[in-house]
Motif scaffolding. Sequence first.
Motif, PDB file in Angstrom:
ATOM      1  N   ALA A  12      87.575  -6.287   6.367  1.00 28.79           N
ATOM      2  CA  ALA A  12      87.509  -7.449   6.189  1.00 28.79           C
ATOM      3  C   ALA A  12      85.992  -8.309   6.481  1.00 28.79           C
ATOM      4  O   ALA A  12      85.917  -8.016   7.431  1.00 28.79           O
ATOM      5  CB  ALA A  12      88.795  -8.716   6.366  1.00 28.79           C
ATOM      6  N   LYS A  71      88.241 -10.306  17.641  1.00 32.09           N
ATOM      7  CA  LYS A  71      90.195  -9.908  17.504  1.00 32.09           C
ATOM      8  C   LYS A  71      89.325  -7.593  16.663  1.00 32.09           C
ATOM      9  O   LYS A  71      89.665  -7.992  16.189  1.00 32.09           O
ATOM     10  CB  LYS A  71      90.429  -9.881  15.820  1.00 32.09           C
ATOM     11  N   GLN A 131      92.258  -6.070  14.552  1.00 31.38           N
ATOM     12  CA  GLN A 131      91.799  -6.510  13.206  1.00 31.38           C
ATOM     13  C   GLN A 131      91.638  -5.864  11.730  1.00 31.38           C
ATOM     14  O   GLN A 131      90.339  -6.019  12.048  1.00 31.38           O
ATOM     15  CB  GLN A 131      91.856  -8.075  13.177  1.00 31.38           C
ATOM     16  N   ARG A 132      92.779  -5.646  11.383  1.00 27.84           N
ATOM     17  CA  ARG A 132      92.509  -4.585  10.191  1.00 27.84           C
ATOM     18  C   ARG A 132      93.034  -5.191   9.215  1.00 27.84           C
ATOM     19  O   ARG A 132      94.348  -5.951   9.313  1.00 27.84           O
ATOM     20  CB  ARG A 132      92.652  -3.149   9.730  1.00 27.84           C
ATOM     21  N   ASN A 133      92.061  -5.749   7.842  1.00 32.37           N
ATOM     22  CA  ASN A 133      93.419  -6.359   6.681  1.00 32.37           C
ATOM     23  C   ASN A 133      93.936  -5.111   5.584  1.00 32.37           C
ATOM     24  O   ASN A 133      93.112  -4.612   5.097  1.00 32.37           O
ATOM     25  CB  ASN A 133      92.086  -6.861   5.668  1.00 32.37           C
TER      26      ASN A 133
END
Lengths: 348, 363
Positions: A171, A181, A184-186
């Motif tokens: 994102a 993060k 973190q992946r959307n």
Amino acid sequence: MSSAEINKNEVDIVIGALNADLTQFLNCWRPFFSGFHLIIVKDPELKEELNIPEGFDVDVYSKADMEKIVGASNATMFSGYSCRYFGYLVSKKKYIVSIDDDCVPAKDPKGVLVDAVSQHVTNLENPATPLFFNTLYDPYCEGADFVRGYPFSLRSGVPCAASCGLWLNLADLDAPTQALKTEQRNTSYVDAVMTVPLKAMLPISGINIAFNRELVGPALVPALRIAGEGKVRWETLEDVWCGMCLKHISDHLGYGVKTGLPYVWRNERGDAVESLRKKWEGMKLMEKSVPFFESLKLPETAVTVEDCVVELAKAVKEQLGSDDPAFTQAADAMVKWVQLWNSVNSSG
Amino acid sequence: MVDPANTVGIPVNPTPLLKDELDIVIPTIRNLDFLEMWRPFLQPYHLIIVQDGDPTKKIHVPEGYDYELYNRNDINRILGPKASCISFKDSACRCFGYMVSKKKYIFTIDDDCFVAKDPSGKAVNALEQHIKNLLCPSTPLFFNTLYDPYREGADFVRGYPFSLREGVTTAVSHGLWLNIPDYDAPTQLVKPKERNTRYVDAVMTIPKGTLFPMCGMNLAFDRDLIGPAMYFGLMGDGQPIGRYDDMWAGWCIKVICDHLGLGVKTGLPYIYHSKASNPFVNLKKEYKGIFWQEEIIPFFQNAKLSKEATTVQQCYIELSKMVKEKLSSLDPYFDKLADAMVTWIEAWDELNPPAAAAANSKA
């Protein structure tokens, strides 16, 4: 709306090439780009030759073209991610769709590849509804409508100036957030298009965006350059500034800005932690920008987009100029941009 | 097409959040059979049932639920002459439940709303989602394009000002509905078969300065923060209008929340709305509202509360004065409504004296 229903002659797909090898990018997008005219603008600081696969209707612009058309001193306006604005400038079409060269088509929850171009054009062709929030989001899409309590006089909406798409996988987060993060992946596919309400400010990302060039072209300003601006999105703010201007001008002129679908799949590039090492000017500039835009009132006499940009630039210089030289430069760039827009577009 | 969730076999939630701090307010005129389906998610909570219509009718509450029930006789007895502000023969009477509650949070749901399924087929615990929404900040001052930034897997996007990332306290959580959408009568007449099958997996804050149509079918709020503004107006029997109770409350609470720096969220959770009301009956109820809302909306859009209005009650009284001043010319109904708004606040303060409120908030 399928791509068959879209008048492809009304659309230019503008790609800013920060990568020399566009083979994978264009081949991935081929099913959705074919039949459209492409404008590929090469980052003037990119040394290698562009590698573009066969079978596309494409015009490529590089530093030499920029210097010819706008002059060498103005060509600096279009370095890095801002190179795509040159494509907006020289386009002759009604709609522009612009996608970063590190994005490929995303899949919807059914596993079907998303035709981002079609979705953007659909968003642009349908009215926006900034004056009252519809709780079922886009009232014009299949299976939805305006809800009870929505004033009837507002149901024809206003022209849509811009369509801001989103990103699965990576994102558009800033460097500190992504560095914190790292994994973190959307993965959240939110199946909605909505109009951003009047006066609401938002950070518009340039990664996956489309706009009505005929309506608001000059409002997409390549203006704010942060010191040490780099070749990854974490090291830029030009699109966010452009978006704040665009939203404000759209609000003033009675146009709408939509956000939501379509999604693109954004790939890894760069290193957020590495980007953090650079002095992050962007944060400070955003903090100063917010109260400025919140209280800004463009004069009633500004009735064209060009007028609005010029007035906005004046206000930026007066109210923010002393805070940071970046703002003064942005204001000057905005004025220059309008001049360039008028000269390039009047010569036909 | 969508179906409601089958909740048979789902165990009652062993860790119900805010069990002793939340009341569920349900207006009803027929029966509460729908609560059977909600058992796993709602049984641990206390219910306040507001029975509209004939007070002699016995409303059956499914076994196992802890509840208090008020019919019209109770409302008249408790409020005396002030009972005039509570609607009769309209679900707007539900706001009486808000007034008599002693809890910090309220969840209100209609008796034709069942449990929805998410796209994976799982039953949606609507109350749990509302609670999450209320306990988590809102972001009305700057729109986040990835919607709720505090949600697992999401965050603030690039360009979102850092100074605004703490957000503000959430006062209201507005949920949505699958199956029968909340359309007005004209739309229902034109599209009688349309069903909402789109599950939009997002919660978002409605920006400051933006009004919205608040539906009372699936709604939760912080009673301490905004309760007194949740008056659902004069509707139904003896009134020229119906089906605008929640709308009226929604416009009032949004203006007041914006003024007091509180947030209003919309989106998840979904419930499954099973009953389509009769569009011809609805048209008769809404008819005046369709014209009036054209004036009412600009009224609320331009309503400016004074700096001195620092409590919800003060804001609401100010709003009632503006209604009297600016909307009475539209129809004498608004004059009555403005008076009822004041009566409501007087009744609220009587039933919720400040000392008791302080004690409640400490509990």
